[in-house]
Design a protein around this motif. Structure first.
Motif, PDB file in Angstrom:
ATOM      1  N   GLU A   1       0.835  -1.183   0.000  1.00 54.71           N
ATOM      2  CA  GLU A   1       0.000   0.000   0.000  1.00 54.71           C
ATOM      3  C   GLU A   1       0.878   1.244   0.000  1.00 54.71           C
ATOM      4  N   GLY A   2       0.519   2.208  -0.827  1.00 55.80           N
ATOM      5  CA  GLY A   2       1.260   3.471  -0.893  1.00 55.80           C
ATOM      6  C   GLY A   2       2.405   3.493  -1.878  1.00 55.80           C
ATOM      7  N   GLN A   3       2.710   2.344  -2.488  1.00 58.80           N
ATOM      8  CA  GLN A   3       3.835   2.267  -3.433  1.00 58.80           C
ATOM      9  C   GLN A   3       3.377   2.152  -4.881  1.00 58.80           C
ATOM     10  N   GLY A   4       2.110   2.467  -5.135  1.00 62.01           N
ATOM     11  CA  GLY A   4       1.540   2.257  -6.455  1.00 62.01           C
ATOM     12  C   GLY A   4       2.165   3.090  -7.558  1.00 62.01           C
ATOM     13  N   PHE A   5       2.585   4.314  -7.231  1.00 56.63           N
ATOM     14  CA  PHE A   5       3.156   5.149  -8.287  1.00 56.63           C
ATOM     15  C   PHE A   5       4.464   4.562  -8.807  1.00 56.63           C
ATOM     16  N   LYS A   6       5.314   4.098  -7.916  1.00 59.90           N
ATOM     17  CA  LYS A   6       6.572   3.475  -8.338  1.00 59.90           C
ATOM     18  C   LYS A   6       6.297   2.228  -9.170  1.00 59.90           C
TER      19      LYS A   6
END
Length: 445
Positions: A281-286
């Motif tokens: 969670e929270g790493q979707g942009f990378k």
């Protein structure tokens, strides 16, 4: 040679190529350039083929053979009616071409973005144009982050039926209020026990009317609560159930590529299981960046295909159309603009397949930086889009008044060639990127 690969064909790829080229499942030992029993359509001949790998040439031949069943008239009718080209998608899925750049153990061909770019260029160049290529576009590139970052259980659950054609996927990133400001996305996914509740809006979502899955980027932590704007976004591979509560679609009427629908998508407390999230969670942009550079290569290939087919038709017309007792192609006023358009396409082709090669090699060569990949892929998309626009415009003008007529198809190509100039990132933003990241100029946006 700039395009040459040393990678050998996978066993599945051999079967695919052999089946289309020889009508059997024999291994790649029989794949010889002089042994092809069919010829690629005339609309695929104008491009210079020197320097491509054997894999790329085999992909080109196999896809051209499939596309030969879908003539110009098919695409003109689909453009008029707006009906999705289910038949092409099914034909490509039948032997695994949707999974050309996905792993063999999932049913894919295990090849790279270099070969996938050739596939989509060939579809476009067959006369299918951007519409034909876009019917499978998202299924090829948007699945790249899923294949790389999903768990083994997720990969086996999510990808095989997409590769087989049972599922179609769309990609949900762009929003009406944020546009190119991806880091300011407002669609949010709120964790609620073993599910997420999604609310927000996406726009310009292609194939949403026919898709049963969506690769979705949404914010799981409010922007004001993160240290960097790139944090707090998460990637999901969700069921796209249009009959479920909380999901609504609105089709957008558009200028070109009408066979593939474009949509606004509205989420209102749309529930999805936690296990649809890809990665942390929270790493979707990378994670999603892994697919964005691939998309630039694929769209560059689609633009090239459109430019080449437009130029092919213009050259044919200029040979056949006689005015004042001579073919109009004998006049330098017709000949020189078309020759310049060809050279633009050839230069953009070099940039495109260089970018695809760099992308494919980046995971294996530590000397290839993310910066180098980003610059190459963005530059290729820009150059190919501009070259396609010039070729399509000059093709219409070379036809004179008949260039404005639907029956000659070049007006359709001209309408479609604006897509790679605008999406998935505008020409201006690419120039901003190169100005800042390559030339060291102050950020202008």
């Amino acid at each position: 040679m700039i395009f040459q690969h040393n990678r050998r064909l996978s066993s599945l790829s051999c079967q695919l190529f052999s089946r289309y080229i020889f009508g059997n499942g024999n291994c790649c030992a029989k794949l010889r350039p002089t042994s092809r029993p069919f010829s690629v359509s005339a609309q695929c001949r104008i491009m210079e083929l020197t320097g491509f790998s054997q894999e790329q040439l085999d992909v080109r031949d196999a896809i051209a053979k499939i596309c030969s069943d879908f003539p110009d008239e098919y695409w003109a009718e689909r453009d008029e009616s707006g009906i999705y080209p289910q038949e092409l998608h099914a034909a490509l899925a039948r032997d695994g071409w949707i999974g050309i750049a996905l792993p063999e153990d999932l049913g894919g061909a295990g090849l790279g973005i270099s070969e996938a770019t050739m596939m989509l260029q060939t579809i476009s160049q067959s006369g299918a144009g951007i519409a034909g290529a876009q019917s499978v576009h998202a299924n090829v590139y948007a699945t790249q982050p899923v294949a790389k970052f999903a768990t083994e259980e997720q990969r086996k659950r999510m990808l095989p039926r997409l590769i087989s054609g049972e599922f179609k996927a769309c990609f949900g990133v762009t929003e009406p209020s944020t546009g190119l400001e991806t880091l300011k996305l407002r669609t949010h996914a709120r964790r609620d026990g073993d599910s997420y509740s999604i609310s927000g809006q996406k726009i310009w979502i292609s194939s949403a009317q026919v898709a049963s899955k969506m690769i979705l980027l949404a914010r799981t932590t409010p922007l004001e609560d993160v240290k960097k704007p790139s944090e707090g976004l998460s990637l999901f591979f969700i069921d796209f159930n249009k009959n479920a509560p909380g999901l609504e679609l609105k089709r957008i009427k558009k200028m070109g590529g009408r066979a593939v629908d474009a949509n606004e998508v509205f989420f209102d407390d749309y529930r999805v299981p936690v296990d649809t999230r890809i990665g942390e969670e929270g790493q979707g942009f990378k994670i999603v960046l892994h697919g964005m550079n691939a998309e630039r290569c694929l769209l560059a290939g689609e633009a090239l295909g459109l430019g080449y087919v437009a130029l092919e038709k213009a050259a044919k017309y200029a040979q056949e159309r006689v005015v004042f007792g001579r073919p109009i192609g004998q006049n330098q006023g017709i000949q020189h603009p078309l020759a310049a358009a060809y050279m633009n396409l050839e230069a953009a082709k070099l940039a495109t397949y260089h970018a695809a090669r760099v992308y494919d090699s980046s995971g294996k060569d530590s000397n290839i930086t993310p910066h180098a990949v980003g610059v190459a892929c963005n530059s290729a998309k820009y150059l190919a889009a501009e070259a396609a626009f010039i070729a399509c415009e000059r093709a219409v003008l070379a036809h004179g008044g008949m260039g404005y007529a639907q029956e000659y198809h070049v007006e359709r190509y001209l309408r479609e060639c604006f897509v790679p100039r605008i999406a998935p990132v505008s020409r201006e933003m690419i120039m901003n990127y190169v100005g800042e990241k390559v030339l060291g100029l102050p950020r202008s946006y």
